[in-house]
Design a protein around this motif. Structure first.
Motif, mmCIF file in Angstrom:
data_model
loop_
_atom_site.group_PDB
_atom_site.id
_atom_site.type_symbol
_atom_site.label_atom_id
_atom_site.label_comp_id
_atom_site.label_asym_id
_atom_site.label_seq_id
_atom_site.Cartn_x
_atom_site.Cartn_y
_atom_site.Cartn_z
ATOM 1 N N ASP A 130 0.756 -1.290 0.004
ATOM 2 C CA ASP A 130 0.003 0.186 -0.007
ATOM 3 C C ASP A 130 0.891 1.405 -0.153
ATOM 4 N N ASP A 168 2.011 2.830 3.990
ATOM 5 C CA ASP A 168 2.643 2.126 4.599
ATOM 6 C C ASP A 168 4.121 2.034 4.608
ATOM 7 N N HIS A 204 2.019 -7.142 11.438
ATOM 8 C CA HIS A 204 2.417 -5.770 11.252
ATOM 9 C C HIS A 204 2.086 -5.152 12.775
ATOM 10 N N ASP A 236 0.438 -1.028 13.989
ATOM 11 C CA ASP A 236 -0.258 0.206 13.469
ATOM 12 C C ASP A 236 0.416 1.151 13.871
ATOM 13 N N CYS A 256 -9.704 -9.821 9.498
ATOM 14 C CA CYS A 256 -8.502 -9.855 8.571
ATOM 15 C C CYS A 256 -7.068 -9.593 9.483
ATOM 16 N N HIS A 257 -6.393 -10.620 9.528
ATOM 17 C CA HIS A 257 -5.120 -10.253 10.120
ATOM 18 C C HIS A 257 -3.819 -10.619 9.331
ATOM 19 N N PHE A 272 -2.579 -8.833 6.159
ATOM 20 C CA PHE A 272 -2.712 -7.354 5.344
ATOM 21 C C PHE A 272 -1.672 -7.397 3.893
ATOM 22 N N GLN A 273 -2.034 -7.014 2.900
ATOM 23 C CA GLN A 273 -1.151 -7.072 1.871
ATOM 24 C C GLN A 273 0.325 -6.890 1.861
ATOM 25 N N SER A 291 -12.027 -3.780 1.025
ATOM 26 C CA SER A 291 -12.147 -5.172 1.450
ATOM 27 C C SER A 291 -11.618 -5.854 0.239
ATOM 28 N N ASP A 351 -8.983 -6.631 -0.974
ATOM 29 C CA ASP A 351 -7.817 -7.225 -0.310
ATOM 30 C C ASP A 351 -7.973 -8.363 0.481
ATOM 31 N N TYR A 352 -9.173 -8.175 1.398
ATOM 32 C CA TYR A 352 -9.568 -9.227 2.200
ATOM 33 C C TYR A 352 -10.247 -10.375 1.509
ATOM 34 N N HIS A 403 1.711 -0.194 9.542
ATOM 35 C CA HIS A 403 0.456 0.030 8.979
ATOM 36 C C HIS A 403 0.027 1.357 9.468
#
Length: 375
Positions: free
Chosen positions: A86, A89, A116, A118, A152-153, A155-156, A179, A181-182, A204
């Protein structure tokens, strides 16, 4: 032969952030073989920012949204391993090496996921603060998909996938502004083998900037509502398609006597629905579960029920919706294990009431008290 790593970096109007992301990619201890930037019709200074960096492959398109940008990129990359990042990030220096090494060493592994944290930047002081994410699980390979159903744990920017797996999974869903990506990692994890690393590989960013595309943008404050709306579109058809055996990991099924496995799968279905903020559907699933078998709840079932009110998306419907409250009362009046299920859900929901009191939200606190006392 060493696999080639291709980074896909879609961007839209993030001139003020994308430079840090690119720099974190260029400073990897194992530098990716290709960095493909899809500029999705940015109207800000993004092209000028991208021009400062050597070694990028930049493709500029008309604005069609992130999913379309990713689908285009997947037709253009040349690497064996694909790492989608992304544009806001920060990748930690060891990320590329950590994510690619298991895929290099294990031919039967289809994807590798890292963790990740935050972070946010104080606009006044510039100070960076980090914190654990709202949802994270320690998933063994066979448990990644069941855990993803609850939140979702993966992430891209913390995910590397073999290109052939993306090809097999098909394109990103362009109808999803949020969502997408989810939905893709659910598709991949359902049918393919992956592993989750213990290492944190990226930060993130939490920020107040706008999300979405030019035609369907939205404010950061709408994030949870947007996630909930799009996740509903993802999960209702997905849950209809899932067999009971897909809802729970094999090791969890083994803990249960055969007579309880079908009921436990229904309890898990309700847990997933609740954590995706579909509370009326969740209550209906638990009522079905309670009618299947009168045996007291197994520990696994109690754990799933206790997790249900604690979604990273919040749970405003839980306390405020009269129909949800009535459904929980109906559950508590059923034969065993209905009362035990309702009591477990109420116990797990108390923190919502305490949070409302701490925030001074007395209306919500009163709703919570009515929810806890309803019988």
């Amino acid at each position: 032969m060493k696999h080639r790593v291709s980074v896909i970096l879609p961007t839209y109007n993030r001139a003020h952030l994308i430079g840090e992301t690119i720099q974190s990619l260029l400073e990897q201890t194992l530098v990716p073989d290709e960095i493909l930037v899809i500029d999705d019709g940015s109207s800000d200074n993004t092209p000028a920012v991208l021009a400062r960096y050597q070694g990028l492959r930049v493709v500029r398109t008309e604005n069609k949204g992130k999913a379309s940008a990713l689908n285009l990129a997947l037709t253009l990359v040349t690497g064996d391993l694909v790492w989608i990042v992304d544009d806001d990030d920060l990748l930690l220096p060891h990320a590329c090496k950590a994510l690619s090494a298991p895929l290099e060493n294990e031919p039967g592994l289809d994807f590798c996921a890292g963790r990740h944290l935050d972070f946010e930047i104080d606009e006044d002081t510039g100070q960076k603060t980090t914190r654990p994410p709202g949802y994270m699980r320690d998933s063994s390979p066979e448990q990644i998909f069941p855990d993803l159903l609850e939140g979702c744990h993966v992430f891209q920017p913390g995910l590397m996938v073999r290109k052939c797996i993306y090809d097999a999974a098909g394109p990103f869903n362009t109808s999803l502004v949020r969502s997408q990506d989810y939905e893709m990692i659910l598709r991949i994890a359902r049918y393919h083998r992956g592993m989750q690393l213990s290492e944190v590989v990226f930060l993130h960013r939490e920020h107040s900037g706008r999300r979405g595309s030019a035609t369907d943008g939205f404010a950061a404050t709408e994030n949870a509502e947007r996630w909930a709306a799009f996740n509903r579109r993802i999960f209702l058809p997905l849950l209809d398609d899932l067999a009971d055996e897909e809802l729970l990991a094999a090791k969890d099924l083994e803990k249960l006597p055969p007579a309880l496995r079908r009921r436990a799968a229904r309890v898990k279905r309700g847990c997933v629905l609740a954590r995706q903020r579909m509370w009326p559907e969740a209550i209906a699933a638990w009522q079905e579960a309670a009618a299947m078998n009168s045996t007291p709840l197994a520990e696994l079932e109690r754990e799933m029920l206790a997790r249900s009110p604690n979604s990273a998306l919040g749970a405003p419907e839980l306390l405020a919706d009269v129909d949800v409250r009535r459904g929980l009362v109906a559950l508590s009046r059923m034969t065993s294990p209905g009362p035990e299920m309702a009591a477990t859900l109420r116990q797990a929901s108390r923190w919502h009431v305490r949070a409302a009191v701490r925030a001074g939200d007395w209306r919500r606190a009163a709703q919570g008290v009515r929810f806890l006392l309803a019988r």
